[in-house]
Design an enzyme around this catalytic site. Structure first.
Site, PDB file in Angstrom:
ATOM      1  N   SER A 198      21.249  -2.345  67.823  1.00 13.70           N
ATOM      2  CA  SER A 198      21.810  -2.372  66.479  1.00 13.70           C
ATOM      3  C   SER A 198      21.630  -1.003  65.852  1.00 13.70           C
ATOM      4  O   SER A 198      20.741  -0.242  66.244  1.00 13.70           O
ATOM      5  CB  SER A 198      21.066  -3.420  65.652  1.00 13.70           C
ATOM      6  OG  SER A 198      21.232  -3.222  64.276  1.00 13.70           O
ATOM      7  N   TYR A 249      12.676  -6.320  62.479  1.00 12.54           N
ATOM      8  CA  TYR A 249      13.978  -6.440  63.135  1.00 12.54           C
ATOM      9  C   TYR A 249      14.396  -5.066  63.655  1.00 12.54           C
ATOM     10  O   TYR A 249      14.797  -4.915  64.813  1.00 12.54           O
ATOM     11  CB  TYR A 249      15.017  -6.988  62.150  1.00 12.54           C
ATOM     12  CG  TYR A 249      16.430  -6.876  62.665  1.00 12.54           C
ATOM     13  CD1 TYR A 249      16.949  -7.846  63.523  1.00 12.54           C
ATOM     14  CD2 TYR A 249      17.248  -5.799  62.322  1.00 12.54           C
ATOM     15  CE1 TYR A 249      18.256  -7.734  64.005  1.00 12.54           C
ATOM     16  CE2 TYR A 249      18.536  -5.689  62.800  1.00 12.54           C
ATOM     17  CZ  TYR A 249      19.033  -6.655  63.640  1.00 12.54           C
ATOM     18  OH  TYR A 249      20.314  -6.545  64.128  1.00 12.54           O
TER      19      TYR A 249
END
Length: 195
Positions: A47, A72
């Protein structure tokens, strides 16, 4: 902060360690495929969050500080670091390791996941209309490109965004940090690895 029953922070285990272990367990099959075809791919979906991630070995499970979004991002950084370390271990065997950012993808799953949070769902629907998000086909494009484009059979690790090579963060490219993460990861998953 959510810890797994194995004692790991959930983002660390679900987004990174599980993928790390699965890849190691599938390596014998991938090596056979590479031997027979000369082209096998390992595609690691990360990501853009990796740019906000940090590798802090003493805080892998939130021992010193914790933030859900931060962890994350850390997990997405670890995936790219893993890609570099894995490719070094697979030199000249016919396997290409790629990592990538699929972009921010708008799916019905996100809508359904936010159904119980009315204000978040409303905000999500407004933001979706800005054009920042990719539809599922656009979101899959870079993954598919890395998996099947014959021009990418380079047996070198690259990070891709929008089907183009892009430099990841400096931490992601650090040989020393990649190797440190590899050793930490192996020590954590060794009891689950096939002998």
């Amino acid at each position: 902060q959510v810890m797994t029953e194995d004692g790991n922070e959930s983002h660390f285990q679900v987004n990174y360690l599980g993928h790390f272990l699965l890849t190691l367990e599938l390596l014998p099959i991938m090596l056979d495929t590479a031997t027979s075809t000369g082209d096998c791919r390992i595609v690691i979906v990360s990501s853009v969050g990796l740019f906000n991630g940090q590798f802090v070995p003493d805080n892998m499970n939130g021992e010193q500080s914790y933030g859900r979004l931060a962890f994350y991002c850390h997990s997405k950084l670890y995936k790219v670091m893993h890609g570099y370390a894995l490719q070094r271990r697979l030199q000249n065997v016919g396997i290409t390791v790629s990592s990538l950012n699929p972009g921010i993808v708008s799916t019905d799953g996100v809508d359904k996941g936010l159904e119980s949070d009315g204000w978040k769902l409303s905000l999500w629907k407004v933001v979706k209309k800005t054009g920042v998000f990719r539809n599922p086909q656009q979101g899959a494009a870079t993954s598919l490109n890395c998996a099947v484009n014959p021009e990418l059979n380079k047996q070198q690790h690259y990070y891709y965004d929008s089907c183009n090579v892009k430099a990841p963060s400096s931490q992601a490219m650090s040989f020393e940090l990649q190797e440190q993460l590899w050793e930490i990861s192996i020590n954590i998953v060794k009891d689950w690895m096939t002998p």
